[in-house]
Write an enzyme that holds these catalytic residues in place. Structure first.
Site, PDB file in Angstrom:
ATOM      1  N   THR A 100       0.875  -1.183   0.000  1.00 44.42           N
ATOM      2  CA  THR A 100       0.000   0.000   0.000  1.00 44.42           C
ATOM      3  C   THR A 100       0.905   1.224   0.000  1.00 44.42           C
ATOM      4  O   THR A 100       1.622   1.466   0.979  1.00 44.42           O
ATOM      5  CB  THR A 100      -0.886   0.037   1.264  1.00 44.42           C
ATOM      6  N   LYS A 175      -7.873   1.825  -2.944  1.00 42.66           N
ATOM      7  CA  LYS A 175      -7.570   1.423  -1.556  1.00 42.66           C
ATOM      8  C   LYS A 175      -7.631   2.633  -0.609  1.00 42.66           C
ATOM      9  O   LYS A 175      -8.238   2.570   0.458  1.00 42.66           O
ATOM     10  CB  LYS A 175      -6.176   0.774  -1.535  1.00 42.66           C
TER      11      LYS A 175
HETATM   12  P1  NAD Z   1       5.935  -5.871   7.314  1.00 48.10           P
HETATM   13  O1  NAD Z   1       6.702  -4.726   7.868  1.00 48.10           O
HETATM   14  O2  NAD Z   1       5.563  -7.012   8.178  1.00 48.10           O
HETATM   15  O3  NAD Z   1       6.711  -6.466   6.033  1.00 48.10           O
HETATM   16  C1  NAD Z   1       7.486  -5.711   5.138  1.00 48.10           C
HETATM   17  C2  NAD Z   1       8.746  -6.517   4.863  1.00 48.10           C
HETATM   18  O4  NAD Z   1       9.515  -5.863   3.848  1.00 48.10           O
HETATM   19  C3  NAD Z   1       9.652  -6.650   6.096  1.00 48.10           C
HETATM   20  O5  NAD Z   1       9.840  -8.017   6.392  1.00 48.10           O
HETATM   21  C4  NAD Z   1      10.935  -5.942   5.657  1.00 48.10           C
HETATM   22  O6  NAD Z   1      12.106  -6.555   6.186  1.00 48.10           O
HETATM   23  C5  NAD Z   1      10.866  -6.083   4.167  1.00 48.10           C
HETATM   24  N1  NAD Z   1      11.682  -5.110   3.431  1.00 48.10           N
HETATM   25  C6  NAD Z   1      11.758  -3.767   3.596  1.00 48.10           C
HETATM   26  N2  NAD Z   1      12.603  -3.238   2.699  1.00 48.10           N
HETATM   27  C7  NAD Z   1      13.085  -4.261   1.955  1.00 48.10           C
HETATM   28  C8  NAD Z   1      14.017  -4.358   0.875  1.00 48.10           C
HETATM   29  N3  NAD Z   1      14.629  -3.279   0.402  1.00 48.10           N
HETATM   30  N4  NAD Z   1      14.276  -5.581   0.375  1.00 48.10           N
HETATM   31  C9  NAD Z   1      13.677  -6.695   0.875  1.00 48.10           C
HETATM   32  N5  NAD Z   1      12.791  -6.657   1.880  1.00 48.10           N
HETATM   33  C10 NAD Z   1      12.502  -5.457   2.420  1.00 48.10           C
HETATM   34  O7  NAD Z   1       4.615  -5.208   6.660  1.00 48.10           O
HETATM   35  P2  NAD Z   1       3.271  -5.964   6.229  1.00 48.10           P
HETATM   36  O8  NAD Z   1       2.299  -5.924   7.366  1.00 48.10           O
HETATM   37  O9  NAD Z   1       3.616  -7.255   5.575  1.00 48.10           O
HETATM   38  O10 NAD Z   1       2.721  -4.925   5.151  1.00 48.10           O
HETATM   39  C11 NAD Z   1       3.254  -4.834   3.834  1.00 48.10           C
HETATM   40  C12 NAD Z   1       2.390  -3.870   3.031  1.00 48.10           C
HETATM   41  O11 NAD Z   1       1.035  -4.350   3.013  1.00 48.10           O
HETATM   42  C13 NAD Z   1       2.333  -2.459   3.618  1.00 48.10           C
HETATM   43  O12 NAD Z   1       2.351  -1.541   2.546  1.00 48.10           O
HETATM   44  C14 NAD Z   1       1.001  -2.423   4.362  1.00 48.10           C
HETATM   45  O13 NAD Z   1       0.458  -1.130   4.449  1.00 48.10           O
HETATM   46  C15 NAD Z   1       0.161  -3.317   3.476  1.00 48.10           C
HETATM   47  N6  NAD Z   1      -0.991  -3.958   4.164  1.00 48.10           N
HETATM   48  C16 NAD Z   1      -0.840  -4.551   5.375  1.00 48.10           C
HETATM   49  C17 NAD Z   1      -1.933  -5.151   5.983  1.00 48.10           C
HETATM   50  C18 NAD Z   1      -1.801  -5.831   7.324  1.00 48.10           C
HETATM   51  O14 NAD Z   1      -2.837  -6.164   7.920  1.00 48.10           O
HETATM   52  N7  NAD Z   1      -0.587  -6.086   7.822  1.00 48.10           N
HETATM   53  C19 NAD Z   1      -3.193  -5.137   5.356  1.00 48.10           C
HETATM   54  C20 NAD Z   1      -3.305  -4.553   4.098  1.00 48.10           C
HETATM   55  C21 NAD Z   1      -2.198  -3.958   3.507  1.00 48.10           C
END
Ligand code: NAD
Length: 300
Positions: A100, A175
């Protein structure tokens, strides 16, 4: 792409990406995962995935790439520039960004992908970590028809509802418009209960009446911010998330940014962002977004 086994790079194996990538593995695809976190990589290996040490290495011989990263700056950094994946993946690779992020970053990266001869869609999700684990996410997709058709079989594995919202950035736009509406409607619902309490009106009576009247909305009837009327809502579980208040704040700030850059007037969205900011800085950081009723009670 049908039933063909694809080699897919999955970048960002966090709370959402980890289980989404695991579902692609379960469906028989050959998935190579990348994450900065050792723990995330190990969990993905335990789920049957392969891991690579860098995104550039992971995308060298793939047909598709999925990214699930925190924010626009991470997506720009991973995709663009000399060390970006667009410069290192085979021409014609399909890119699906499910993070997102802000609409401007999403459109800029899609433009860079098209200039590099790639197919790309933005495909943010709703459904949270339960939806990610169960493969029941809703995907809101932006991009050309041909890219959407290529992405759909992969999205079908990770989600239950796939909607093509329009051109590049339309998935992100859908979204954040939806979540701005949700943030505003949740605050409105909370305010109605707070006022009812002050007026001595039984909250269950307010629920019974409003759930069948013109005040009816999802925040009231599916996610009621007071315990009782809707047994599955987080209010009945000490306001444990659910959908955490900081995530709502993130989406409201993205909506505000998009309103600024497009010239849209969204005063209620801005007010909702300020209230969630205040809530997240005053005890709401690990609480469900419906817990904002506590802030409204306090400041009354
Ligand atoms: P998270 O922080 O758990 O996961 C993100 C991952 O990306 C981390 O493990 C981090 O180490 C990795 N990362 C960051 N930079 C990186 C790079 N350069 N190379 C490789 N890996 C890298 O976040 P999440 O909860 O999985 O959310 C991810 C996306 O989904 C966000 O944009 C969030 O807004 C969206 N989202 C989350 C939810 C939810 O309920 N968690 C729901 C809908 C949307």
């Amino acid at each position: 792409m049908g039933e063909t086994v694809l080699r897919v790079a999955f970048i960002g194996l966090g709370n959402m990406g980890g289980p989404m990538a695991a579902n692609l593995v379960k469906a028989g695809h050959e998935v190579v995962g990348v994450d900065l976190s050792e723990e995330a990589r190990a969990a993905f290996q335990a789920a049957g995935g392969q891991v690579a040490t860098s995104a550039v290495e992971a995308v060298r011989d793939v047909q598709a790439v999925v990214t699930m990263l925190p924010a626009g700056k991470h997506v720009r950094a991973v995709y663009t520039g000399a060390d970006g994946i667009l410069a290192h993946a085979p021409k014609g690779t399909l890119f699906i960004d499910s993070s997102t992020i802000d609409v401007d970053s999403s459109r800029d990266v899609a433009k860079a992908a098209s200039e590099a001869g790639m197919d790309m869609v933005d495909a943010p999700v709703s459904g949270g970590i339960v939806g990610a684990a169960n493969g029941t996410l809703t995907f809101m997709v932006g991009g050309p028809d041909a890219a959407f058709e290529r992405a759909k079989p992969l999205l079908d594995i990770m989600g239950a509802s796939i909607v093509h919202a329009g051109d590049a950035g339309a998935g992100q736009a859908a979204k954040i418009c939806n979540n701005m509406l949700l943030g505003i409607s949740m605050i409105g619902t909370c305010e109605a209960f707070v006022l009812a309490e002050k007026l001595g009106l039984d909250p269950q009576k307010l629920y019974d009446i409003s759930s069948k009247s013109s005040g009816q909305c999802w925040s009231l009837t599916s996610y009621c911010p007071i315990p009782g009327p809707v047994p599955t809502s987080p209010a009945n579980n000490e306001y444990k998330p659910g959908f955490a208040a900081p995530m709502m704040l993130k989406d409201l700030l993205l909506a505000e940014e998009a309103a600024d850059s497009s010239g849209a007037n969204t005063p209620m969205g801005e007010k909702a962002a300020r209230l969630y900011e205040e809530y997240c800085n005053n005890g709401g950081e690990n609480v469900d977004f419906s817990g904002i009723i506590h802030l409204l009670r306090k400041s009354g």
